[in-house]
Enzyme design. Structure first.
Site, PDB file in Angstrom:
ATOM      1  N   GLU A 175      -6.771  -7.656  -0.710  1.00 21.64           N
ATOM      2  CA  GLU A 175      -7.322  -7.562   0.647  1.00 21.64           C
ATOM      3  C   GLU A 175      -8.777  -7.132   0.590  1.00 21.64           C
ATOM      4  OE1 GLU A 175      -5.363  -5.249   3.613  1.00 21.64           O
ATOM      5  OE2 GLU A 175      -3.380  -6.002   3.108  1.00 21.64           O
TER       6      GLU A 175
ATOM      7  N   GLU B  86       0.828  -1.215   0.000  1.00 23.07           N
ATOM      8  CA  GLU B  86       0.000   0.000   0.000  1.00 23.07           C
ATOM      9  C   GLU B  86       0.863   1.266   0.000  1.00 23.07           C
ATOM     10  OE1 GLU B  86      -2.898  -0.161   3.152  1.00 23.07           O
ATOM     11  OE2 GLU B  86      -4.031  -1.738   2.152  1.00 23.07           O
TER      12      GLU B  86
END
Ligand SMILES: *[C@@H]1O[C@H](CO)[C@@H](O)[C@H](O)[C@H]1NC(C)=O
Ligand SMILES: *[C@@H]1O[C@H](CO)[C@@H](O)[C@H](O)[C@H]1NC(C)=O
Ligand SMILES: *[C@@H]1O[C@H](CO)[C@@H](O)[C@H](O)[C@H]1NC(C)=O
Ligand SMILES: *[C@@H]1O[C@H](CO)[C@@H](O)[C@H](O)[C@H]1NC(C)=O
Ligand SMILES: *[C@@H]1O[C@H](CO)[C@@H](O)[C@H](O)[C@H]1NC(C)=O
Ligand SMILES: *[C@@H]1O[C@H](CO)[C@@H](O)[C@H](O)[C@H]1NC(C)=O
Ligand SMILES: CC(=O)N[C@H]1CO[C@H](CO)[C@@H](O)[C@@H]1O
Length: 461
Positions: free
Chosen positions: A253, A182
């Site tokens: 995710e 991320e």
């Protein structure tokens, strides 16, 4: 007719398929990962080895497999593995190779998210504390000391996996690896050093020659051949897609719940809501969905980051102790079975979307050979909706997606949790598929050559 026989065959084949990866070649195209020449729709579940005990691993993985999961995804926890520079620990709960071998023993694939910055509500995001004493270091940017240690640890892990023969290219279960994590969230803060760090990280990873693809999650500028993937709760709505037409649409995710902090409210995400967003992602060309977490487990000792509770994602399909949490586990198992049943037209058909009303739409995958799958979406949160799809009237529950593996019969609806906690799964599954299976039998029977002839005869004047 051919059509129905075909589905029966798919049911049988799907039932006996195993996931052995003996020296498999893993590549990808714009549709999906390709393993040994076959496109795949894969369901993945996150289980982090240090958040349970080695005694629990086999049973956790077995329950994930029974729930229709194909891949186990885990981070690698740098600060546990290298507590002092150059001193490594791969024992007990940190025995990464043993964990990956257990995944292999049960015939599943693995996705290794090396990071080595991982966040993961883990102390210091997985970075070792000694790192901050390194002279001149700036974390996660184009900084020589940081890049040295990041490359050093990433290489250590890749070499360890290679020495144990654990990459799919070697006959092992690992089909994917992740570098960074991320990063785009903070990239802008590093100005021009952000993008150059991303390019360096991708190049460094690719040069390690794992023989399997790399991903970067939430990184829309992931350099080729690294695949940019989505993290979030609603990737079917939020993901702008891979950054190249030659990369598949993957979701690393999909939060089954959310981590909790001390004093915070328990976060509940319903099985229906998860199923809706997974089905939508698949309907919109997605081919890989990972549940974060499938089993959260326990933050032992001082493993977690500030304020994070000891119990991690207890609301996942497997709870903190590894017990099956219903109806989440069962509802998602049914969803996986329904989508797996459709995988051939999904992976080989041409997708189109059709409006069925103001808030209703259909996603259809049509194969040249006649195979057809439809996802009927009702975005109306409050009302049922009766739609006409291919001349058949179908009632859609509020905020739901119905899956029609033959474009005619609904075998799954995301809002219909066809279970109660007490009833065993086998019964529940029948409850969704009963009508469909009966139809197959009737249809196949109704169309045997003999009967057709009979029918034909009786119709003759
Ligand atoms: C990693 O660094 C250590 C010293 O901390 C060194 O002994 C080792 O050779 C390095 N490994 C790699 C792969 O660079
Ligand atoms: C899915 O892929 C098809 C090509 O098969 C493309 O035409 C369509 O726009 C894609 N849909 C979405 C939602 O990305
Ligand atoms: C099909 O999907 C595209 C992309 O999401 C959207 O712009 C378009 O309006 C949709 N078409 C219909 C008929 O729903
Ligand atoms: C949908 O239901 C709401 C109440 O939940 C109602 O106010 C509304 O009129 C309904 N809409 C339609 C199109 O039936
Ligand atoms: C929708 O339809 C189902 C079954 O057909 C029914 O049980 C339910 O009450 C309806 N819901 C609404 C909001 O109309
Ligand atoms: C749908 O129904 C209409 C009228 O009932 C009929 O004319 C048409 O041929 C049907 N289309 C299909 C694809 O069955
Ligand atoms: C709880 C949380 O952070 N949810 C986020 C999940 O992802 C979506 C889209 O990626 C965000 O909009 C949510 O805020």
């Amino acid at each position: 007719m051919l059509h129905w026989v075909y589905w029966v065959v798919v049911v049988v084949v799907a039932g006996v398929a195993t996931f052995k990866a003996r020296g498999a070649q893993v590549t990808y195209d714009g549709r999906s990962l390709i393993i040994d020449g076959h496109r795949k729709i894969l369901f993945s579940g996150s289980i982090h080895y240090p958040r349970s005990t080695p005694q629990m691993w086999a049973s956790l993985i077995a329950k994930a497999k029974e729930g229709g999961v194909d891949v186990i995804q885990t981070y690698v926890f740098w600060n546990r593995h290298e507590p002092q520079p150059g001193q490594y620990d791969f024992n007990g709960r940190y025995d990464l190779a043993k964990f990956i071998k257990e995944i292999q023993a049960q015939g599943l694939y693995a996705c290794l998210r090396i990071g080595p910055f991982i966040e993961s509500e883990w102390s210091y995001g997985g970075l070792p504390f000694w790192l901050h004493d390194v002279h001149g270091i700036v974390y996660r940017t184009d900084n020589e000391p940081f890049k040295f240690y990041m490359q050093n640890f990433t290489t250590k892990i890749v070499n360890l996996m290679k020495s144990e023969g654990l990459y799919a290219s070697q006959g092992g279960p690992i089909i994917l690896s992740q570098i960074e994590n991320e990063y785009q969230n903070i990239e802008a803060a590093f100005n021009e050093k952000g993008p150059s760090y991303v390019r360096w990280a991708a190049k460094m990873a690719v040069e390690l020659q794992t023989g399997v693809p790399w991903v970067m999650c939430k990184q829309s500028d992931a350099p080729d051949p690294v695949i940019n993937t989505c993290n979030g709760m609603r990737c079917g709505q939020t993901f702008t897609g891979p950054n190249s037409p030659n990369k598949p649409s993957m979701w690393t995710e999909n939060w089954t719940s959310f981590y909790e902090v001390f004093g915070g409210e328990t976060y509940l995400r319903s099985a229906e809501d998860i199923a809706f967003h997974v089905a939508l992602f698949i309907a919109r060309n997605g081919s890989y969905v990972n549940y974060y977490m499938y089993h959260g487990g326990t933050n032992f000792g001082r493993a977690s980051s500030a304020y994070i509770k000891t119990s991690y994602y207890d609301q996942a399909p497997l709870d903190e102790y590894g017990l099956i949490r219903q109806p989440k586990w069962g509802h998602l198992k049914e969803l996986h079975a329904a989508i797996t049943l459709c995988s051939t037209p999904l992976l080989n058909g041409v997708q189109s979307n059709i409006s069925l009303g103001q808030l209703q739409e259909a996603y259809v995958f049509q194969e040249e050979m006649g195979g057809c799958v439809a996802f009927l979406v009702n975005n109306d949160e409050g009302n049922n909706s009766t739609v006409l799809f291919q001349n058949v009237s179908i009632e859609l529950l509020p905020k739901s997606i119905s899956i029609l593996p033959d474009c005619k019969n609904v075998i799954f609806n995301t809002a219909k949790v066809c279970s109660s906690v007490e009833i065993k799964f086998t019964v529940k599954f029948i409850c969704h598929t009963r009508d469909f299976i009966l139809k197959i039998i009737v249809e196949v029977k109704g169309f045997t050559r003999k009967e057709k002839k009979k029918m034909g005869n009786s119709l003759e004047p």
